[in-house]
Every structure is written in C-alpha cells, then in structure tokens.
Design an enzyme around this catalytic site. Structure first.
Site, PDB file in Angstrom:
ATOM      1  N   GLU A  83       0.808  -1.256   0.388  1.00 59.14           N
ATOM      2  CA  GLU A  83       0.150  -0.313   0.033  1.00 59.14           C
ATOM      3  C   GLU A  83       0.861   1.498   0.134  1.00 59.14           C
ATOM      4  O   GLU A  83       0.209   2.181  -0.319  1.00 59.14           O
ATOM      5  CB  GLU A  83      -1.342   0.187   1.130  1.00 59.14           C
ATOM      6  CG  GLU A  83      -1.904  -1.022   1.018  1.00 59.14           C
ATOM      7  CD  GLU A  83      -2.617  -0.779   0.199  1.00 59.14           C
ATOM      8  OE1 GLU A  83      -3.512   0.378  -0.341  1.00 59.14           O
ATOM      9  OE2 GLU A  83      -3.757  -1.769   0.064  1.00 59.14           O
TER      10      GLU A  83
ATOM     11  N   GLU B 275       7.482 -22.007   7.403  1.00 57.02           N
ATOM     12  CA  GLU B 275       7.394 -21.161   8.593  1.00 57.02           C
ATOM     13  C   GLU B 275       9.329 -21.528   9.241  1.00 57.02           C
ATOM     14  O   GLU B 275       9.801 -21.335  10.810  1.00 57.02           O
ATOM     15  CB  GLU B 275       7.077 -20.853   9.509  1.00 57.02           C
ATOM     16  CG  GLU B 275       6.126 -21.963  10.791  1.00 57.02           C
ATOM     17  CD  GLU B 275       5.315 -21.664  11.089  1.00 57.02           C
ATOM     18  OE1 GLU B 275       5.265 -21.804  12.257  1.00 57.02           O
ATOM     19  OE2 GLU B 275       4.411 -21.167  10.674  1.00 57.02           O
TER      20      GLU B 275
END
Length: 302
Positions: free
Chosen positions: A86, A117
């Site tokens: 953004e 992960e």
C-alpha cells in the site's frame, strides 16, 4: 524449532470468556468476539514508546537510502506484504522502499505453506536475494515470537549491523530478546484458541500501520494530514489529488486542475506552486533543496 512450549504462550492459551461460543445465538457469539477485539487498541497503546523508537529509526533509514523490510510466516507474513504493497500508491515511493517477504514465497499469500516457517536458512536466503544490507531495517513479525524463519532473519540482520524490530504478541519472547526494538502488544487469548489471525493479527496490522505511516510522515510524504505524494493512477486517485490540493491551498477547482495539469499531477509540487506563487521550475528547485518537505520549503521563502 525453538524450545518454548506452546502451552506457555499467551496467544495459545484458552479464553475463559468464549468457552461456550459454540452454544450461543449468533448475536451473542459476535458480542463475544467484539468484546475481545476491544482489548486490541489498549494493548497497542501500551507499546507506543517502542513503536515511536522504531518509527524514528525507519524514518532515519529512509533519509539515508535504507529500506524497511518485513518478514513473517502465515498471517504475519501476509500482513507485512499488505502494508508494504500500500505504500507506493499512497505515498508515491518505489516498490523497493518497503517490502514484505513471506515464508514460502508469493504463493504462500494465497495458499498456506505452514512448513516454510520452520527454516531459519530460508529467511536468510530470501534476504540475500533482495540484497538486504546494514542500512536497511528488518521488522520480524510473528504473534508467537518463536517462528524460526523470522528468528533466522533477525539473527542475520543483527549479524550485518542492521537495525532489527520484532512485532509479537507474547511478552518476553525469543524474538523480543533478539531484536534491537521489541514491540509486543499482549492482546490475551484468542476468542478461538490459537487463532492468531484474530486479535493478534489485528494488533500487528495496527502496529505496521503506525510504522509505515509514521515513517512516511517523518520523511515529508504528508502535509498536514494530506497524502501529498500519492500517484494519481486511476479516476478515484485523480479526484483525490484534486481534493488534496484544494484542501491544502483553499484554491478553486479550476485553478487546481490547471496547476495539476502543468505539473503532470505532482500533488506536492502543485501545492507549493500555489502557496508560493512560484513557477514550476523555481518551485521544484526549492522543494528538492528541502528534500520534499513543503513546510520547510515555505519557511525558506517566508
């Protein structure tokens, strides 16, 4: 994997307030969730001192050619990518200035790759692939504070002398001990046990909003509370650009449209031209001299 037991983590604890969430009417169920969500902003508030330290470091890095890199796995990684994506349309910065890296790569944004992960080396590889350096800032995101992928990244960043930030939701986590700056809003047990996409994810999103927004404000991307470096890439943003210049200068739409056309919709330059009554070339020269800070540019000509 780290040696911290899951049953000792606040984010994995069972919430006494929602034990019967599966036996109540819909409205009551939602009230339970909403009551838990109300705790998030207060938890973030308690971390403002640490968030402020991080914002100052990020802003300083931006002014010296550094970047902000988010790393995380699962929900945490997605939040980092979301915040980073953004920044270019909102503040007119390059897509390289704020970047989000998620364990497992881009496909993990849309389909869970939970096993990714567990590798410290994978994060180090990902950081090397983007030429992460000592002038950059690494913000590691993990609700548990124990994710190996993120820990590997933080350790690597520390090793090359970069500033590190941890964003977790468990106190005294391994990540918080590794990072230079620890941000740990403790939101308590989730409404659904262990579902850290809920309160923990909301808290993390709020923190990331502050980190990126605060740094952009510190580096002159905002005038008042107006986003003066936005890129007018669609009809909505073209209209927003016009409104911003009108609000900043008190000018009529006709004048604003004329100036924006002249500057190729450079909102910041348009504002300064109107405020200073200078032509485009001279206005740009003074703005550039003041590193894009409109307030400082106005002071120079006052």
């Amino acid at each position: 994997m780290t040696n911290i037991s899951l049953d000792k983590l606040v984010t994995e604890s069972r919430n006494e307030n929602t034990k019967n969430i599966d036996r109540v009417e819909t409205l009551e169920m939602l009230k339970m969730i909403n009551n838990e969500d109300k705790k998030v902003a207060e938890a973030v508030e308690k971390e403002l001192i640490h968030i402020a330290k991080a914002v100052d470091k990020i802003g300083e890095a931006f002014l010296n050619g550094g970047r902000l890199i988010y790393v995380g796995a699962g929900t945490s990684g997605r939040l980092g990518v979301l915040d980073a994506s953004e920044c270019p349309p909102t503040y007119g910065v390059s897509y390289d200035l704020v970047r989000g890296i998620i364990a497992g790569g881009e496909s993990a944004m849309f389909k869970a790759r939970e096993g990714a992960e567990d590798s410290k080396k994978l994060c180090i590889k990902d950081l090397k692939n983007i030429n992460f350096g000592k002038n950059d800032i690494l913000a590691g995101i993990a609700a548990s504070g124990r994710t190996p992928y993120v820990i590997g990244g933080l350790e690597y960043a520390n090793g090359i002398g970069a500033t590190t930030i941890s964003v977790t939701c468990n106190p005294e986590s391994e990540m918080s001990k590794i990072a230079n700056i620890s941000i740990a809003p403790v939101v308590g047990p989730e409404a659904i046990t262990g579902s850290t996409r809920m309160k923990a994810g909301t808290a993390q999103k709020m923190v990331l909003n502050m980190l990126s927004t605060g740094a952009m404000v510190k580096t002159g991307k905002v005038y008042g509370n107006l986003m003066v470096d936005l890129k007018a890439t669609n009809e909505k943003l073209v209209e927003r650009a016009k409104r911003i210049v009108m609000q900043a200068t008190g000018s009529k739409r006709e004048q604003v449209e004329k100036i924006l056309k002249e500057t190729n919709f450079d909102v910041k330059l348009s504002i300064f031209m109107i405020e200073s009554s200078l032509d485009k070339i001279k206005a740009k020269e003074i703005l550039d001299k003041n590193k894009g800070y409109i307030v400082e540019a106005i002071k120079e000509i006052s």
